[in-house]
Design a protein around this motif. Structure first.
Motif, PDB file in Angstrom:
ATOM      1  N   ASP A  42       0.810  -1.221   0.000  1.00  0.00           N
ATOM      2  CA  ASP A  42       0.000   0.000   0.000  1.00  0.00           C
ATOM      3  C   ASP A  42       0.844   1.273   0.000  1.00  0.00           C
ATOM      4  O   ASP A  42       0.351   2.338  -0.377  1.00  0.00           O
ATOM      5  CB  ASP A  42      -0.921   0.027   1.227  1.00  0.00           C
ATOM      6  CG  ASP A  42      -2.138  -0.859   1.051  1.00  0.00           C
ATOM      7  OD1 ASP A  42      -2.509  -1.153  -0.097  1.00  0.00           O
ATOM      8  OD2 ASP A  42      -2.716  -1.261   2.079  1.00  0.00           O
ATOM      9  N   VAL A  43       2.088   1.183   0.455  1.00  0.00           N
ATOM     10  CA  VAL A  43       2.857   2.407   0.669  1.00  0.00           C
ATOM     11  C   VAL A  43       4.228   2.384  -0.017  1.00  0.00           C
ATOM     12  O   VAL A  43       4.984   3.342   0.092  1.00  0.00           O
ATOM     13  CB  VAL A  43       3.050   2.664   2.182  1.00  0.00           C
ATOM     14  CG1 VAL A  43       1.714   2.940   2.848  1.00  0.00           C
ATOM     15  CG2 VAL A  43       3.750   1.497   2.865  1.00  0.00           C
ATOM     16  N   ILE A  58     -13.738  -6.771  -1.140  1.00  0.00           N
ATOM     17  CA  ILE A  58     -12.971  -5.898  -0.256  1.00  0.00           C
ATOM     18  C   ILE A  58     -12.064  -4.963  -1.046  1.00  0.00           C
ATOM     19  O   ILE A  58     -11.821  -3.824  -0.627  1.00  0.00           O
ATOM     20  CB  ILE A  58     -12.173  -6.696   0.790  1.00  0.00           C
ATOM     21  CG1 ILE A  58     -11.140  -7.612   0.138  1.00  0.00           C
ATOM     22  CG2 ILE A  58     -13.099  -7.483   1.695  1.00  0.00           C
ATOM     23  CD1 ILE A  58     -10.257  -8.342   1.152  1.00  0.00           C
ATOM     24  N   PHE A  59     -11.568  -5.405  -2.200  1.00  0.00           N
ATOM     25  CA  PHE A  59     -10.727  -4.524  -3.010  1.00  0.00           C
ATOM     26  C   PHE A  59     -11.536  -3.351  -3.551  1.00  0.00           C
ATOM     27  O   PHE A  59     -11.027  -2.241  -3.727  1.00  0.00           O
ATOM     28  CB  PHE A  59     -10.096  -5.293  -4.171  1.00  0.00           C
ATOM     29  CG  PHE A  59      -9.080  -6.322  -3.752  1.00  0.00           C
ATOM     30  CD1 PHE A  59      -8.426  -6.232  -2.532  1.00  0.00           C
ATOM     31  CD2 PHE A  59      -8.773  -7.389  -4.576  1.00  0.00           C
ATOM     32  CE1 PHE A  59      -7.491  -7.182  -2.143  1.00  0.00           C
ATOM     33  CE2 PHE A  59      -7.836  -8.336  -4.201  1.00  0.00           C
ATOM     34  CZ  PHE A  59      -7.197  -8.234  -2.982  1.00  0.00           C
ATOM     35  N   SER A  60     -12.822  -3.586  -3.834  1.00  0.00           N
ATOM     36  CA  SER A  60     -13.679  -2.505  -4.324  1.00  0.00           C
ATOM     37  C   SER A  60     -13.992  -1.496  -3.232  1.00  0.00           C
ATOM     38  O   SER A  60     -14.007  -0.294  -3.469  1.00  0.00           O
ATOM     39  CB  SER A  60     -14.980  -3.088  -4.888  1.00  0.00           C
ATOM     40  OG  SER A  60     -14.733  -3.891  -6.019  1.00  0.00           O
ATOM     41  N   TYR A  61     -14.248  -1.975  -2.036  1.00  0.00           N
ATOM     42  CA  TYR A  61     -14.567  -1.079  -0.930  1.00  0.00           C
ATOM     43  C   TYR A  61     -13.346  -0.327  -0.416  1.00  0.00           C
ATOM     44  O   TYR A  61     -13.475   0.777   0.122  1.00  0.00           O
ATOM     45  CB  TYR A  61     -15.188  -1.864   0.229  1.00  0.00           C
ATOM     46  CG  TYR A  61     -16.676  -2.069   0.124  1.00  0.00           C
ATOM     47  CD1 TYR A  61     -17.559  -0.997   0.206  1.00  0.00           C
ATOM     48  CD2 TYR A  61     -17.203  -3.344  -0.064  1.00  0.00           C
ATOM     49  CE1 TYR A  61     -18.919  -1.180   0.107  1.00  0.00           C
ATOM     50  CE2 TYR A  61     -18.582  -3.544  -0.161  1.00  0.00           C
ATOM     51  CZ  TYR A  61     -19.430  -2.458  -0.072  1.00  0.00           C
ATOM     52  OH  TYR A  61     -20.790  -2.641  -0.174  1.00  0.00           O
ATOM     53  N   LEU A  62     -12.162  -0.893  -0.552  1.00  0.00           N
ATOM     54  CA  LEU A  62     -10.952  -0.315   0.050  1.00  0.00           C
ATOM     55  C   LEU A  62      -9.851  -0.141  -0.989  1.00  0.00           C
ATOM     56  O   LEU A  62      -8.786  -0.750  -0.904  1.00  0.00           O
ATOM     57  CB  LEU A  62     -10.467  -1.219   1.193  1.00  0.00           C
ATOM     58  CG  LEU A  62     -11.459  -1.395   2.345  1.00  0.00           C
ATOM     59  CD1 LEU A  62     -11.084  -2.591   3.201  1.00  0.00           C
ATOM     60  CD2 LEU A  62     -11.513  -0.134   3.176  1.00  0.00           C
ATOM     61  N   PRO A  63     -10.069   0.702  -1.992  1.00  0.00           N
ATOM     62  CA  PRO A  63      -9.086   0.821  -3.076  1.00  0.00           C
ATOM     63  C   PRO A  63      -7.742   1.371  -2.634  1.00  0.00           C
ATOM     64  O   PRO A  63      -6.728   1.102  -3.272  1.00  0.00           O
ATOM     65  CB  PRO A  63      -9.778   1.766  -4.072  1.00  0.00           C
ATOM     66  CG  PRO A  63     -10.743   2.555  -3.249  1.00  0.00           C
ATOM     67  CD  PRO A  63     -11.225   1.604  -2.199  1.00  0.00           C
ATOM     68  N   GLU A  64      -7.696   2.160  -1.561  1.00  0.00           N
ATOM     69  CA  GLU A  64      -6.438   2.740  -1.114  1.00  0.00           C
ATOM     70  C   GLU A  64      -5.748   1.884  -0.042  1.00  0.00           C
ATOM     71  O   GLU A  64      -4.694   2.255   0.468  1.00  0.00           O
ATOM     72  CB  GLU A  64      -6.673   4.154  -0.562  1.00  0.00           C
ATOM     73  CG  GLU A  64      -7.246   5.119  -1.587  1.00  0.00           C
ATOM     74  CD  GLU A  64      -6.308   5.384  -2.753  1.00  0.00           C
ATOM     75  OE1 GLU A  64      -5.102   5.094  -2.622  1.00  0.00           O
ATOM     76  OE2 GLU A  64      -6.785   5.851  -3.805  1.00  0.00           O
ATOM     77  N   ALA A  65      -6.364   0.771   0.300  1.00  0.00           N
ATOM     78  CA  ALA A  65      -5.774  -0.089   1.341  1.00  0.00           C
ATOM     79  C   ALA A  65      -5.886  -1.555   0.937  1.00  0.00           C
ATOM     80  O   ALA A  65      -6.082  -2.422   1.771  1.00  0.00           O
ATOM     81  CB  ALA A  65      -6.466   0.153   2.674  1.00  0.00           C
ATOM     82  N   ARG A  66      -5.741  -1.824  -0.351  1.00  0.00           N
ATOM     83  CA  ARG A  66      -5.955  -3.189  -0.826  1.00  0.00           C
ATOM     84  C   ARG A  66      -4.964  -4.179  -0.225  1.00  0.00           C
ATOM     85  O   ARG A  66      -5.333  -5.292   0.143  1.00  0.00           O
ATOM     86  CB  ARG A  66      -5.874  -3.231  -2.356  1.00  0.00           C
ATOM     87  CG  ARG A  66      -7.106  -2.616  -3.035  1.00  0.00           C
ATOM     88  CD  ARG A  66      -7.070  -2.801  -4.539  1.00  0.00           C
ATOM     89  NE  ARG A  66      -8.300  -2.313  -5.148  1.00  0.00           N
ATOM     90  CZ  ARG A  66      -8.349  -1.363  -6.062  1.00  0.00           C
ATOM     91  NH1 ARG A  66      -7.251  -0.773  -6.473  1.00  0.00           N
ATOM     92  NH2 ARG A  66      -9.512  -0.989  -6.568  1.00  0.00           N
ATOM     93  N   SER A  67      -3.709  -3.811  -0.142  1.00  0.00           N
ATOM     94  CA  SER A  67      -2.717  -4.754   0.392  1.00  0.00           C
ATOM     95  C   SER A  67      -2.957  -5.031   1.868  1.00  0.00           C
ATOM     96  O   SER A  67      -2.866  -6.178   2.327  1.00  0.00           O
ATOM     97  CB  SER A  67      -1.301  -4.214   0.176  1.00  0.00           C
ATOM     98  OG  SER A  67      -0.949  -4.238  -1.192  1.00  0.00           O
ATOM     99  N   ARG A  68      -3.279  -3.970   2.624  1.00  0.00           N
ATOM    100  CA  ARG A  68      -3.561  -4.186   4.044  1.00  0.00           C
ATOM    101  C   ARG A  68      -4.857  -4.961   4.246  1.00  0.00           C
ATOM    102  O   ARG A  68      -4.945  -5.834   5.118  1.00  0.00           O
ATOM    103  CB  ARG A  68      -3.611  -2.842   4.773  1.00  0.00           C
ATOM    104  CG  ARG A  68      -2.231  -2.324   5.164  1.00  0.00           C
ATOM    105  CD  ARG A  68      -2.287  -0.888   5.617  1.00  0.00           C
ATOM    106  NE  ARG A  68      -2.542  -0.012   4.481  1.00  0.00           N
ATOM    107  CZ  ARG A  68      -2.872   1.271   4.587  1.00  0.00           C
ATOM    108  NH1 ARG A  68      -3.018   1.810   5.791  1.00  0.00           N
ATOM    109  NH2 ARG A  68      -3.050   2.009   3.519  1.00  0.00           N
TER     110      ARG A  68
END
Length: 413
Positions: free
Chosen positions: A86-87, A341-351
């Motif tokens: 993510d970072v 979950i990838f759709s709901y959390l696009p900026e935190a997909r890896s976490r």
């Protein structure tokens, strides 16, 4: 998109990310192949235990330590390395993982004794978490209308690698020795990893949060994101159901009325490819209709499979049907829940993927331990009951997911 202050803060942690460029289908194919080649490294030891014992002069029970170390290493890598996706820019991150995995596989091939081999296996498991970085990346690079299909295709590679490692590893080990298996794995990891890196699009600079803060955000993400909690419970119960019977299946097949050899019983693992064959259709369906119907169908299949397993204690046709159904169920559920979950959390997909996979691993481990205890006390019927109860638990959790998704309809487009 996310629906909490946490996700908003996470969005600010990654800056300068350009819109995803058009990506050729070749990249997703290579990512699937790389996922299969690298996840196989975790399971290499499973068909080689007798070869370890003969070659290193140890007992078969001691050789099993290698398998355990690889599994613990993989769980640790998911927890401590995957969140970096993510970072950190993924190309340097993946480059380091691929290089380290290749070197450690060669170290394992040259191991003079059990202690070095077990340590190498643990480290290999820790750094070969490449698929768990590639799956969220594939979701990010895919067009929204094809996200589930792309995730499903990468999952096909992953599942094929898990099953293929057991079959091919055993054949190569018998023909050339166990050290050759690790050398071959090193070559495949390096080759598929290099091709993947060459095809990855360039990323803009990413400003990430400190590592300690990154890890601390994981429990907060689970606490504040209902969509993530739903999917952890839904797939956790289904994967637990799958693990319960899969862990003890060989014990049933090697006893009466079947009396198969361990090698013959192991061939039932090939039936696991049924999930890979069913994955593309599920991905396309999820892209058109959403993940809910597929998650529901997967849990129903798991419940039906429990009944077929119970009948399969004495009838081979039911046993085969049960294996096919539960493997389709676990693949459908994995694709649908990850796409969700990838759709709901696009900026935190890896976490999100880290939290999700850790929850699933824990569920599988607990269910396997429970199934072993039930098998000792109640036999195969007790194990089948564990699968049925877990599948029912997942079905009872479905209404909460449906209500949430209805309230946020369109938010995951």
């Amino acid at each position: 998109m996310s629906h909490s202050d946490t996700a908003s803060a996470q969005a600010k942690a990654v800056v300068g990310r350009p819109a995803a460029p058009p990506v050729r289908p070749l990249l997703f194919l290579v990512m699937a192949i790389c996922s299969g080649a690298t996840v196989a490294n975790v399971y290499l030891a499973q068909p080689l235990l007798e070869l370890f014992a003969r070659g290193l002069g140890i007992s078969s029970a001691s050789a099993g330590t290698v398998v355990t170390c690889a599994q613990f290493g993989y769980a640790g890598g998911i927890l401590f390395l995957v969140p970096l996706g993510d970072v950190r820019r993924r190309r340097p991150l993946l480059s380091a993982m691929i290089a380290a995995t290749t070197v450690l596989l060669l170290l394992a091939a040259a191991a003079p004794g059990l202690s070095v081999l077990a340590a190498a296996a643990a480290l290999i498991g820790g750094v070969t978490v490449i698929p768990q970085v590639l799956v969220p990346l594939a979701s990010e690079l895919a067009p929204p209308e094809r996200r589930a299909s792309v995730v499903g295709n990468v999952q096909i590679g992953l599942m094929t690698g898990i099953i293929g490692s057991r079959v091919i590893g055993g054949l190569v080990g018998e023909a050339l020795g166990w050290r050759a298996v690790y050398v071959l794995a090193a070559a495949l990891t390096a080759l598929t990893g290099l091709v993947t890196l060459l095809l990855l699009p360039k990323e803009g600079p990413r400003t990430g949060m400190p590592y300690g803060q990154l890890l601390a955000s994981l429990p907060r993400l689970l606490r504040q994101e209902p969509a993530l909690r739903h999917s952890c419970v839904l797939h956790g119960t289904l994967f637990g159901a799958y693990s319960a019977t899969w862990t003890t299946l060989v014990l049933v097949l090697t006893q009466e009325p079947y009396g198969y050899s361990s090698a013959t019983a192991g061939l039932f693992g090939l039936l696991g490819l049924s999930g890979a064959f069913a994955a593309p259709w599920a991905g396309r369906f999820i892209d058109r209709r959403g993940p809910g119907p597929i998650i529901t169908a997967a849990l129903v299949l798991a419940l039906v499979s429990a009944g077929a397993y119970a009948l399969g204690g004495s009838t081979l046709a039911f046993m085969i049907a049960a294996v096919l159904l539960v493997n389709v169920a676990v693949q459908w559920s994995q694709i649908a829940n990850q796409a969700r979950i990838f759709s709901y959390l696009p900026e935190a997909r890896s976490r999100a993927n880290t939290v999700y996979m850790v929850a699933v691993f824990l569920s599988g481990a607990i269910a396997a331990a429970l199934a072993s205890a039930c098998y000792g006390s109640y036999g195969w019927s007790g194990v089948c009951a564990v699968q049925a109860l877990l599948a029912l638990g997942g079905l009872l959790a479905l209404p909460a997911m449906r209500r949430y998704d209805l309230r946020h309809a369109g938010a995951t487009a």
